[in-house]
Write a protein that holds these residues in place. Structure first.
Motif: not given
Length: 136
Positions: A11-27, A53-62
């Motif tokens: 659940h935290q990973l899903d929420q964090l993925a949303g935060q990363f995506e929001h940051w990407r869109q508003t940087r 798993r974390v890197a893939k969900q957050l669209r980060l390089r491992l």
């Protein structure tokens, strides 16, 4: 970030993925680095879930996530300053000294040993928690 179970971590990973995506869109700049707070949350999740798993969900390089996992985290230095503590109203002082130990997420600690009542330390504690160097 407190992670209590694998389901909570997901659940935290899903929420964090949303935060990363929001940051990407508003940087403000395309090459801007991720805020350290987002990295810290990703590292905390990678301690519970597989880092891949974390890197893939957050669209980060491992490899970038692994670097963050081993990097020493230096607490950002805050300017030193004074905090005004309002004078205490005329009341009898408590017989026992109050001891407070506070810490913030950035690693800053405050340790107080005072005869003041905890209720009278409100301004000081608020300033510390909010990371301000002074208050009204």
């Amino acid at each position: 970030m407190k992670i209590e179970s694998p389901l909570h971590a997901e659940h935290q990973l899903d929420q964090l993925a949303g935060q990363f995506e929001h940051w990407r869109q508003t940087r403000t700049h395309p090459g801007e680095r991720f805020p350290q707070a987002l990295w810290d949350q990703a590292v905390a999740l990678a301690a519970t879930l597989p880092p891949s798993r974390v890197a893939k969900q957050l669209r980060l390089r491992l490899i970038d996530l692994k670097k963050q996992m081993v990097a020493p985290h230096v607490a950002p230095s805050l300017p030193l300053g004074f905090v005004e503590v309002p004078s205490a109203p005329a009341r009898p002082q408590p017989a026992v000294a109050t001891q407070l130990e506070l810490s913030r997420a950035d690693g800053t600690w405050l340790c107080l040993h005072t005869p003041m009542s905890p209720l009278l330390l409100d301004a000081l504690v608020r300033a510390f928690v909010e990371g301000r160097s002074c208050c009204n």
